[in-house]
Motif scaffolding. Structure first.
Motif, PDB file in Angstrom:
ATOM      1  N   UNK A   1      17.032 -21.011  -3.490  1.00  0.00           N
ATOM      2  CA  UNK A   1      15.628 -20.909  -3.110  1.00  0.00           C
ATOM      3  C   UNK A   1      15.345 -19.920  -3.624  1.00  0.00           C
ATOM      4  N   UNK A   2      15.471 -19.011  -4.518  1.00  0.00           N
ATOM      5  CA  UNK A   2      14.519 -17.994  -5.065  1.00  0.00           C
ATOM      6  C   UNK A   2      15.364 -17.716  -6.136  1.00  0.00           C
ATOM      7  N   UNK A   3      15.323 -18.024  -7.073  1.00  0.00           N
ATOM      8  CA  UNK A   3      15.802 -18.022  -8.914  1.00  0.00           C
ATOM      9  C   UNK A   3      16.913 -16.504  -8.511  1.00  0.00           C
TER      10      UNK A   3
ATOM     11  N   UNK B   1      12.903  -9.436   1.336  1.00  0.00           N
ATOM     12  CA  UNK B   1      13.182 -10.042   0.652  1.00  0.00           C
ATOM     13  C   UNK B   1      14.714 -10.275  -0.974  1.00  0.00           C
ATOM     14  N   UNK B   2      15.124  -8.982  -0.457  1.00  0.00           N
ATOM     15  CA  UNK B   2      16.253  -8.740  -1.361  1.00  0.00           C
ATOM     16  C   UNK B   2      17.047  -7.449  -0.476  1.00  0.00           C
ATOM     17  N   UNK B   3      18.290  -7.677  -0.747  1.00  0.00           N
ATOM     18  CA  UNK B   3      19.384  -6.528  -0.623  1.00  0.00           C
ATOM     19  C   UNK B   3      20.113  -6.281  -1.624  1.00  0.00           C
TER      20      UNK B   3
ATOM     21  N   UNK C   1      16.637 -16.492   1.645  1.00  0.00           N
ATOM     22  CA  UNK C   1      15.767 -16.295   2.357  1.00  0.00           C
ATOM     23  C   UNK C   1      16.574 -16.171   3.826  1.00  0.00           C
ATOM     24  N   UNK C   2      17.235 -17.390   3.699  1.00  0.00           N
ATOM     25  CA  UNK C   2      18.255 -17.499   4.959  1.00  0.00           C
ATOM     26  C   UNK C   2      19.589 -16.284   5.242  1.00  0.00           C
ATOM     27  N   UNK C   3      19.990 -15.953   4.182  1.00  0.00           N
ATOM     28  CA  UNK C   3      20.985 -14.911   4.541  1.00  0.00           C
ATOM     29  C   UNK C   3      19.594 -13.063   4.635  1.00  0.00           C
TER      30      UNK C   3
ATOM     31  N   UNK D   1      15.366  -8.715   8.094  1.00  0.00           N
ATOM     32  CA  UNK D   1      14.227  -8.482   8.046  1.00  0.00           C
ATOM     33  C   UNK D   1      13.775  -8.041   9.604  1.00  0.00           C
ATOM     34  N   UNK D   2      14.919  -8.644  10.386  1.00  0.00           N
ATOM     35  CA  UNK D   2      14.266  -8.581  12.318  1.00  0.00           C
ATOM     36  C   UNK D   2      15.044  -6.762  12.863  1.00  0.00           C
ATOM     37  N   UNK D   3      16.416  -6.645  11.752  1.00  0.00           N
ATOM     38  CA  UNK D   3      16.902  -4.811  12.027  1.00  0.00           C
ATOM     39  C   UNK D   3      15.739  -4.505  11.172  1.00  0.00           C
TER      40      UNK D   3
END
Length: 314
Positions: free
Chosen positions: A212-214, A270-272, A291-293, A298-300
Motif C-alpha cells: 500500500x506504501x512503497x 505514517x511510519x515508525x 497503514x493497516x499496522x 495513531x490512536x495512541x
C-alpha cells in the motif's frame, strides 16, 4: 446460559493479559484483538460454573486460537506483498503487557518479535508463556496438551534460537535517545560517512509497506548500503511529499520498549522506524509504513503527550 455480571467482570479483569499474550504470539494488534474477542465468545458459550480456574481456561482457549491463527498466517504471508514485519506498539500501550523484568521487556522488543517469526507456532507459544508471563512448565503443558518435559525441551530450543539471532544490548533511555538524535542528524546531513560510523558493519534496513506504501522489501545489508539508503530516504523532494500527502513531523519515541523514529502527518502516524541497538552501534533499522499496522499507533499518539517534533522531513 447468559453470562452473569461476575462472569463478565472475570473476563474483563483477564482481558489486558490475554491481549498482551495474543500480541506477542501474533505480532499484530488487530489480530490479537480478534483473538481476545473470539475467546470472549467461547467464554460466553460455555457453562462457566463448571470452570474451576477461569484464568487457566481463558489462557488455554486464547493460546490455541492463536496457534491456529499462526498456522494459517504462515500461508497468508507467503502471498503478502513485500516484507512482513510485526505491528509496532508505542510506549504505554497496555497491549505491551508486563515490563517488570528484563525478560519481559525483551520478549516484546521489536528485535525479538522479528526473531519469534522464525519459531514454530508451538515454540513461540511456550517461549511467550514462560519468558514473558512466567507460567510454570506444568501449566504450559496443560495449556498446550503436552508433557512437562516436552515444554521444557521446546522452551530450551526456542530460547536458543532467539539468543542466536539477538544483537540487542541493554542501553538506557537517555543513551538510546542520544543515539537516535545522532542518527537523525547524520541521516539529514546529506553525507554517508557520519551514518556509517553509527552503524554496525553488518547493519540492515528493511521496510513493510504491505503493498500500500512503497517500501524496500529486500533488505539493504552492510553499513555503507544502509547509510546510502537512509541518506536518500531523508533527502527532501517534492515527489515524496506528494506521495505521502505532506511533510511529516519527525519525533523520537519508544516502540516495543526500544528507540524509534515516528513520522506524523496531521496527527496520523505514517511510519515508525524501529532501531535495534547493539554495543557496536545500530544493528538494524526496520520501518513499518503499512497503514493497516499503524492505526493503533495513531490512536495512541493522539492520546499521548509527545511534545514538538524535532523537524519536518521531506
Amino acid at each position: 446460559m447468559p453470562l452473569t455480571t461476575q462472569d463478565v467482570d472475570r473476563f474483563e479483569v483477564a482481558r489486558p493479559r490475554l491481549a498482551a499474550v495474543a500480541y506477542r504470539l501474533l505480532g499484530s494488534a488487530a489480530e490479537a484483538e480478534d483473538a481476545v474477542q473470539e475467546t470472549f465468545l467461547r467464554w460466553q458459550a460455555t457453562d462457566t460454573a463448571r470452570i474451576e480456574v477461569p484464568e487457566a481456561w481463558l489462557t488455554k482457549v486464547l493460546t490455541n486460537l492463536c496457534l491456529n491463527q499462526l498456522t494459517s498466517a504462515r500461508a497468508r504471508r507467503e502471498s503478502y506483498v513485500g516484507q512482513w514485519l510485526p505491528e509496532p506498539l508505542l510506549d504505554g500501550d497496555p497491549m505491551l503487557g508486563p515490563a517488570d523484568t528484563a525478560e519481559q521487556r525483551d520478549s516484546v522488543s521489536y528485535a525479538v518479535m522479528i526473531l519469534m517469526e522464525r519459531l514454530t507456532p508451538r515454540e513461540r507459544a511456550v517461549y511467550v508463556l514462560r519468558e514473558a508471563f512466567d507460567y510454570p512448565h506444568r501449566e504450559i503443558a496443560q495449556i498446550l496438551d503436552l508433557t512437562e518435559a516436552a515444554t521444557q525441551q521446546i522452551f530450551h530450543r526456542a530460547t536458543k534460537h532467539i539468543a542466536q539471532g539477538k544483537a540487542r544490548s541493554e542501553i538506557d533511555q537517555a543513551a538510546a535517545r542520544r543515539i537516535v538524535e545522532e542518527f537523525l542528524a547524520a541521516a539529514t546531513s546529506g553525507r554517508t560517512e557520519p551514518l556509517v560510523k553509527l552503524l554496525t558493519a553488518d547493519a540492515l534496513a528493511i521496510g513493510d509497506g504491505g503493498g500500500k506504501v512503497p517500501a524496500r522489501a529486500k533488505a539493504f545489508e552492510g553499513a555503507k548500503a544502509v547509510a546510502t539508503f537512509m541518506r536518500g530516504l531523508f533527502k527532501p523532494a517534492p515527489a515524496k511529499r506528494a506521495l505521502i500527502g505532506g511533510s511529516p513531523e519527525i519525533h523520537i519515541a519508544t516502540a516495543n520498549g526500544g528507540p524509534a523514529v515516528v513520522a506524523v502527518i496531521d496527527g496520523r502516524v505514517v511510519g515508525i522506524m524501529c532501531l535495534e541497538l547493539a554495543a557496536e552501534g545500530i544493528a538494524a533499522v526496520r520501518s513499518q509504513v503499512n497503514p493497516d499496522k499503524l492505526q493503533r499507533a495513531t490512536g495512541r499518539w493522539a492520546a499521548a503527550d509527545h511534545g514538538p517534533p524535532l523537524f519536518h522531513a521531506l
